[in-house]
Structures are given as C-alpha cells and as structure tokens.
Design an enzyme around this catalytic site. Sequence first.
Site, PDB file in Angstrom:
ATOM      1  CG  HIS A 183      -0.338   0.034   2.543  1.00 29.66           C
ATOM      2  ND1 HIS A 183      -0.078  -1.119   3.234  1.00 29.66           N
ATOM      3  CD2 HIS A 183       0.104   1.035   3.338  1.00 29.66           C
ATOM      4  CE1 HIS A 183       0.495  -0.826   4.400  1.00 29.66           C
ATOM      5  NE2 HIS A 183       0.613   0.482   4.480  1.00 29.66           N
ATOM      6  CD  GLU A 219       3.471  -0.463   7.148  1.00 32.80           C
ATOM      7  OE1 GLU A 219       2.866   0.297   6.365  1.00 32.80           O
ATOM      8  OE2 GLU A 219       2.920  -1.027   8.111  1.00 32.80           O
ATOM      9  CG  HIS A 260       3.918   4.553   5.426  1.00 34.09           C
ATOM     10  ND1 HIS A 260       3.066   5.087   6.358  1.00 34.09           N
ATOM     11  CD2 HIS A 260       3.432   3.305   5.170  1.00 34.09           C
ATOM     12  CE1 HIS A 260       2.115   4.207   6.653  1.00 34.09           C
ATOM     13  NE2 HIS A 260       2.308   3.117   5.932  1.00 34.09           N
TER      14      HIS A 260
HETATM   15 CO    CO Z   1       1.151   1.365   6.270  1.00 33.85          CO
END
Ligand code: CO
Length: 134
Positions: free
Chosen positions: A7, A130, A79
């Site tokens: 994502h 991440e 992020h």
């Molecule tokens: Co995230």
Amino acid sequence: MIGRLNHVAIAVPDLKAAAANYRDTLGAKISDPFDLPDHGVTTIFVELPNTKLELLHPLGEDSPIQKFLEKNPGGGMHHICYEVDDIYAARDKLEGDGMRVLGDGEPSIGAHDKPVLFLHPKDFTGTLIELEQA
Ligand code: CO
C-alpha cells in the site's frame, strides 16, 4: 528482498472528506474506518485493483501523523509499504547494511494483523518505508 507494493499511505487532515473524495470522486472501493491505537492512527483503506491506499488520520496524543500534518497541513504521502517474505531476515540484512530500522527494531503488528517494521526515510531517498511480512 522486497516484493509486492502492499500500500501507499497518505496522511489526511479530514478523514471523512478524504474517504468521500476517493469513493465519490474517484469511484474507488473504501473500507470502514478502524483505529490502530498502537500506531496512533485511524485508517481507511482504499482498494485498487493492484494495490491499496491507506488514508491515515491522527488518533490520540503523540500520534506521528499529527506531527506530519503540522508540517504538511493539506496532507500528503506518508509512507509506502512493501511486502517481504521474512521480516526478521529482512531486518537483519538491512541492519547489516547500515540501514536504520525505526523504534526498537522489533516488528509490531500492523493494519493487516501482520508484522511490520519502518525504515528511516533518510536511508531511502526521503521516503518512509514500511515492510510487511506477507
Ligand atoms: Co502502512
């Protein structure tokens, strides 16, 4: 080491407005909001055919998203999340290469009930990364 893009996360000052923007203007499928108190965020996922967006809004005191929105009042990309097969192997390799893993270096449980780690943006051309164990 990194696999699929899981994502892209966008910090938003108004979660309802952002959700309506994606749902009504862009015609995307969105989730209900849910709280992640350990990460200090309320999240709505936007489901796209090939990946997801994560709309992030501050939750509670000392939310990292609050600080981000103070610097970026209109919101912005926060992020990106890549999948890895083995988060401990990924961490050990990255730390061995001198990369900085945020926090105490131990994975926490992220938005999909899977272990996640965050990498210092200064080590990755200004982008907070991440890693999520797929
Ligand atoms: Co995230």
